[in-house]
Every structure is written in C-alpha cells, then in structure tokens.
Design an enzyme around this catalytic site. Sequence first.
Site, PDB file in Angstrom:
ATOM      1  N   ASN A  17      -8.014   0.507  16.019  1.00 42.37           N
ATOM      2  CA  ASN A  17      -8.320   1.669  15.174  1.00 42.37           C
ATOM      3  C   ASN A  17      -9.772   1.638  14.708  1.00 42.37           C
ATOM      4  OD1 ASN A  17      -5.987   3.583  14.530  1.00 42.37           O
ATOM      5  ND2 ASN A  17      -5.017   1.564  14.443  1.00 42.37           N
ATOM      6  N   LYS A  68      -0.140 -11.113   0.658  1.00 43.20           N
ATOM      7  CA  LYS A  68      -1.164 -10.663  -0.278  1.00 43.20           C
ATOM      8  C   LYS A  68      -2.266 -11.708  -0.322  1.00 43.20           C
ATOM      9  CE  LYS A  68       0.945 -12.883  -4.260  1.00 43.20           C
ATOM     10  NZ  LYS A  68       1.336 -12.820  -5.654  1.00 43.20           N
ATOM     11  N   MET A  95      -2.955  -6.363   7.076  1.00 48.51           N
ATOM     12  CA  MET A  95      -1.539  -6.658   6.902  1.00 48.51           C
ATOM     13  C   MET A  95      -1.233  -7.342   5.569  1.00 48.51           C
ATOM     14  SD  MET A  95      -0.702  -5.055   9.467  1.00 48.51           S
ATOM     15  CE  MET A  95       1.047  -5.292   9.724  1.00 48.51           C
ATOM     16  N   ARG A  96      -2.027  -7.073   4.556  1.00 48.63           N
ATOM     17  CA  ARG A  96      -1.719  -7.600   3.214  1.00 48.63           C
ATOM     18  C   ARG A  96      -1.653  -6.446   2.231  1.00 48.63           C
ATOM     19  NH1 ARG A  96      -2.650 -13.691   3.136  1.00 48.63           N
ATOM     20  NH2 ARG A  96      -3.626 -13.983   5.155  1.00 48.63           N
ATOM     21  N   ILE A  98      -2.417  -4.425  -0.967  1.00 44.01           N
ATOM     22  CA  ILE A  98      -3.614  -4.316  -1.808  1.00 44.01           C
ATOM     23  C   ILE A  98      -3.193  -4.334  -3.277  1.00 44.01           C
ATOM     24  CG2 ILE A  98      -5.521  -2.755  -2.425  1.00 44.01           C
ATOM     25  CD1 ILE A  98      -5.800  -4.003   0.357  1.00 44.01           C
ATOM     26  N   ASN A 112      -5.143   4.111   4.295  1.00 42.56           N
ATOM     27  CA  ASN A 112      -4.442   3.222   5.224  1.00 42.56           C
ATOM     28  C   ASN A 112      -3.877   4.042   6.371  1.00 42.56           C
ATOM     29  OD1 ASN A 112      -3.047   0.845   6.175  1.00 42.56           O
ATOM     30  ND2 ASN A 112      -1.167   1.636   5.250  1.00 42.56           N
ATOM     31  N   HIS A 114      -0.684   3.942   8.999  1.00 34.19           N
ATOM     32  CA  HIS A 114       0.616   3.271   9.154  1.00 34.19           C
ATOM     33  C   HIS A 114       1.346   3.873  10.345  1.00 34.19           C
ATOM     34  CE1 HIS A 114       4.091   0.957   7.904  1.00 34.19           C
ATOM     35  NE2 HIS A 114       4.820   2.021   8.175  1.00 34.19           N
TER      36      HIS A 114
HETATM   37  C1  GAR Z   1      -1.762  -0.208  13.813  1.00 26.36           C
HETATM   38  O1  GAR Z   1      -0.705   0.297  14.592  1.00 26.36           O
HETATM   39  C2  GAR Z   1      -1.565   0.151  12.350  1.00 26.36           C
HETATM   40  O2  GAR Z   1      -0.942   1.392  12.172  1.00 26.36           O
HETATM   41  C3  GAR Z   1      -0.681  -0.980  11.876  1.00 26.36           C
HETATM   42  O3  GAR Z   1      -1.210  -2.103  12.520  1.00 26.36           O
HETATM   43  C4  GAR Z   1      -1.750  -1.739  13.782  1.00 26.36           C
HETATM   44  C5  GAR Z   1      -3.158  -2.292  13.870  1.00 26.36           C
HETATM   45  O4  GAR Z   1      -3.676  -2.118  15.158  1.00 26.36           O
HETATM   46  N1  GAR Z   1      -0.721  -1.079  10.456  1.00 26.36           N
HETATM   47  C6  GAR Z   1       0.358  -1.356   9.717  1.00 26.36           C
HETATM   48  O5  GAR Z   1       1.451  -1.579  10.184  1.00 26.36           O
HETATM   49  C7  GAR Z   1       0.084  -1.371   8.225  1.00 26.36           C
HETATM   50  N2  GAR Z   1       1.297  -1.311   7.470  1.00 26.36           N
HETATM   51  P1  GAR Z   1      -5.219  -2.320  15.447  1.00 26.36           P
HETATM   52  O6  GAR Z   1      -5.622  -3.676  14.867  1.00 26.36           O
HETATM   53  O7  GAR Z   1      -5.300  -2.314  16.942  1.00 26.36           O
HETATM   54  O8  GAR Z   1      -5.968  -1.181  14.810  1.00 26.36           O
END
Ligand code: GAR
Length: 199
Positions: A17, A68, A95-96, A98, A112, A114
Amino acid sequence: MTRTLQLGILGSGRGSNFQAIHRAILSAHLPARIALVASDLAQAPILDYARSHQLPTYACPPSRFKTKLEPELEQTLAAQLQQSGAELIVLAGFMRVIKEPLLRAFPGRILNIHPSLLPSFKGLAAWKQALDARVDITGCTVHWVDDSLDGGPIIRQAQVPVLPQDSPESLHQRIQEQEHLLLPSVLHDIATGKIPLPE
Ligand code: GAR
C-alpha cells in the site's frame, strides 16, 4: 485549494500500500511528500523499500507486546513523526493498535486501510474471516483512527466479490488491488480539500 500533504507512513509488513502511494506521488497523481516511513519491526520489507528509494525511515526498538507498543515507544514514535514534519499519518498495514501518545500527537489526522467492508470483519486476516462467513461481497475500507479497534469513522470503501474458487490468498490479492487504488484516491481528495482535515 490543493496542498502538498506531508505524510507519515506506518507499516509492519510488505508495504504494497505504501508503494502504491509512492507510485502515485512519483507519477504526479498525488501532491504529497513522504516525511517518514516508520515500522514497529526493524526487518519489515516496507523499510527496505523506503531505504532503496532514499526515503527517511525509523524503526521502533523491540516491543514486549505483540498488539500494541509500550507507551514510551509510542511516545518516541510520535516525536519522530512530529520532527519529520508529518501532518497526516497513514497506517499502511500497521499491525498494532494505536493508543493515546499517537492519537494525542495527531488528533483526527491518522487514517487506516483495512481489508474488509467495516464494520464487518475487524481484526486480523479479515479476508479469511469473510471467506469463513461465506459472504458474497467483501472489500476494503479507509477510515479515521480512534481508540477503538478498526472502529473510527469510515471515509470510503471499495467492494470486492468473493468467488466460489477463492482461497484466502487469491481473495486477499484482489482486495489488495482495490486497496492500491482506494488509498491514493482518498489521499488525493484530502490534498485537494475534498475531504477536510481538522485544523
Ligand atoms: C493490507 O491488506 C491492509 O489492509 C492490512 O494489512 C495489509 C498490509 O499489506 N491491514 C490490516 O489488516 C490492518 N487491520 P501491505 O503491507 O502490502 O500494504
């Protein structure tokens, strides 16, 4: 009025992302500057990508917790982001959860992405939760971050159909294709004032 957004990026993983955001900046589709790329994991590939593009990085020291950061570590991270000149914080696979130190440093200025249509499937591996629940449509959500888990106000969503032959990996991959469009488009609309930022 269009402004150049000063972005602080937080990620724990691959950073696809973040790469989509960076591509949008390089191709002049997104008026923004990467002020800092930070991670809770020193080995995270997102930091390698940032370094290989000469972007400033910060890795938090190891944490005792998984979900966290210790308040002192989060306080230091907030200070690093403030010193970088970041005005908007993007959680790009961070992945923590906030907590107060970052929420207080950037009130109403943390968003964020998701991998589900929130409020469905909060938490980990949301694409797998969608498969297990046998829904026909899932997707991704960009939302403002508050002190709840994946619960802040929704900014924008994109839908992704669940196909009969989907595996967790194939579904996540198609969700990510939508994420890579959705997140830069939301940032674009913040930069151009269509989505307001608090003063
Ligand atoms: C993404 O799919 C994002 O939506 C998810 O982690 C992945 C990161 O991918 N985030 C969550 O689940 C947050 N709760 P990336 O490192 O390739 O961007």
